[in-house]
Design a protein around this motif. Structure first.
Motif, PDB file in Angstrom:
ATOM      1  N   THR A   1       0.860  -1.181   0.000  1.00  0.00           N
ATOM      2  CA  THR A   1       0.000   0.000   0.000  1.00  0.00           C
ATOM      3  C   THR A   1       0.896   1.231   0.000  1.00  0.00           C
ATOM      4  O   THR A   1       2.087   1.162   0.314  1.00  0.00           O
ATOM      5  CB  THR A   1      -0.927   0.043   1.228  1.00  0.00           C
ATOM      6  OG1 THR A   1      -0.136  -0.048   2.411  1.00  0.00           O
ATOM      7  CG2 THR A   1      -1.944  -1.071   1.184  1.00  0.00           C
ATOM      8  N   THR A   2       0.302   2.359  -0.348  1.00  0.00           N
ATOM      9  CA  THR A   2       1.089   3.582  -0.490  1.00  0.00           C
ATOM     10  C   THR A   2       0.165   4.778  -0.357  1.00  0.00           C
ATOM     11  O   THR A   2      -1.029   4.675  -0.640  1.00  0.00           O
ATOM     12  CB  THR A   2       1.811   3.558  -1.867  1.00  0.00           C
ATOM     13  OG1 THR A   2       2.746   4.629  -1.944  1.00  0.00           O
ATOM     14  CG2 THR A   2       0.834   3.642  -3.022  1.00  0.00           C
TER      15      THR A   2
ATOM     16  N   VAL B   1       4.018   7.833  -1.484  1.00  0.00           N
ATOM     17  CA  VAL B   1       5.061   7.485  -0.515  1.00  0.00           C
ATOM     18  C   VAL B   1       4.719   6.160   0.166  1.00  0.00           C
ATOM     19  O   VAL B   1       3.557   5.880   0.458  1.00  0.00           O
ATOM     20  CB  VAL B   1       5.253   8.625   0.528  1.00  0.00           C
ATOM     21  CG1 VAL B   1       3.959   8.961   1.250  1.00  0.00           C
ATOM     22  CG2 VAL B   1       6.358   8.292   1.532  1.00  0.00           C
TER      23      VAL B   1
ATOM     24  N   ASP C   1      -3.821   3.854  -0.353  1.00  0.00           N
ATOM     25  CA  ASP C   1      -4.689   3.726   0.834  1.00  0.00           C
ATOM     26  C   ASP C   1      -4.940   5.062   1.523  1.00  0.00           C
ATOM     27  O   ASP C   1      -5.506   5.110   2.618  1.00  0.00           O
ATOM     28  CB  ASP C   1      -4.108   2.697   1.815  1.00  0.00           C
ATOM     29  CG  ASP C   1      -2.787   3.136   2.428  1.00  0.00           C
ATOM     30  OD1 ASP C   1      -2.275   4.211   2.049  1.00  0.00           O
ATOM     31  OD2 ASP C   1      -2.271   2.404   3.284  1.00  0.00           O
TER      32      ASP C   1
ATOM     33  N   GLU D   1       9.291   0.762   1.680  1.00  0.00           N
ATOM     34  CA  GLU D   1      10.153  -0.395   1.416  1.00  0.00           C
ATOM     35  C   GLU D   1      10.810  -0.429   0.031  1.00  0.00           C
ATOM     36  O   GLU D   1      11.865  -1.063  -0.136  1.00  0.00           O
ATOM     37  CB  GLU D   1       9.356  -1.706   1.588  1.00  0.00           C
ATOM     38  CG  GLU D   1       8.863  -1.972   2.991  1.00  0.00           C
ATOM     39  CD  GLU D   1       7.577  -1.224   3.327  1.00  0.00           C
ATOM     40  OE1 GLU D   1       6.887  -0.764   2.385  1.00  0.00           O
ATOM     41  OE2 GLU D   1       7.269  -1.058   4.523  1.00  0.00           O
TER      42      GLU D   1
END
Ligand code: GMP
Length: 233
Positions: A89-90, A176, A201, A179
């Motif tokens: 997710t980001t 953003v 998300d 990982e």
């Protein structure tokens, strides 16, 4: 040899790994597969082998952040994994990107410390071209709302201030997360392949960072479906 954190051994896994951050999501992805077997579970790392459409694959969580993700890449590579696909997710950084859309990263800004312990900041954290183009082709073939471009990998979720967000937005970063930079840098250094496709998300420029007004369970249907559907790509 048995790897100290993932607790996997030579020959246990396949040559390709889907790598979500959340161990809970390993099971959600496995549920979309034809069959699956849990190989190991330790700390934030859950490792499952599965079959999807006749293809064997491994699903392994990385935990949150580049330090944890780097350990996963090192130990997966040590037992023979050659291709890594981050399915995470980001948080969006451009106003037109909606929750539930998908982002395919063409690069990740190294706003983190882990990759810089391996190499200078000047070396780009970029995905493998073949993995990148396969992710874009598959997302488009599945009619996803997909945005393709650079993202930022940050170390400090709770230090994403308005200034930091403004800076990333102005620099053209799409979103953003925490990982991809380590995943891309380590895979490149090892001569292996990596790519990342993430579900949006929240939208930081719209003030809807996850947790401020949504819990994971309260994600819109579109976003929830994409978390499971990443496997269809
Ligand atoms: O909640 C943090 C975890 O979800 C990390 O694994 C990130 O990769 C990812 N993530 C999703 N949305 C965001 C976000 O808005 N900011 C950051 N820093 N990480 C996010």
């Amino acid at each position: 040899a048995t790897q100290p954190h993932l607790l996997v051994d030579d020959g246990d896994l396949t040559d390709i790994a889907l790598i979500p951050g959340d161990p809970g999501r390993v099971d959600r992805i496995a549920d979309h597969c034809d069959e699956s077997t849990t190989i190991a579970q330790n700390r934030e790392y859950k490792v499952v082998n599965a079959t999807y459409g006749g293809r064997e694959l491994t699903i392994c969580s990385t935990g949150i952040g580049c330090p944890s993700a780097a350990i996963a890449i090192e130990e997966l590579a040590a037992v023979g994994v050659e291709t890594f696909v981050r399915v995470g997710t980001t948080g969006a950084l451009q106003s037109e990107i909606e929750i539930g859309d998908m982002i395919v990263a063409t690069g990740a800004a190294k706003n983190e410390g882990t990759s810089k312990r391996y190499e200078a900041a000047e070396y780009p954290a970029v995905p493998d071209y073949d993995v990148l183009s396969a992710l874009v082709d598959a997302a488009e073939a599945n009619d996803e709302d997909v945005h393709v471009g650079p993202i930022a990998s940050d170390d400090a979720y709770y230090a994403e201030t308005d200034d930091a967000v403004d800076d990333w937005e102005a620099a053209g970063m799409l979103s953003v997360e925490m990982e991809a930079a380590a995943v891309f840098s380590l895979a490149r250094r090892k001569g292996l392949r990596a790519g990342a496709i993430c579900t949006v998300d929240g939208n930081l420029v719209e003030g809807t960072q996850k947790g401020t007004d949504t819990e994971d369970d309260e994600l819109p249907e579109k976003a929830k479906n994409n978390v499971g559907r990443a496997i269809d790509l």
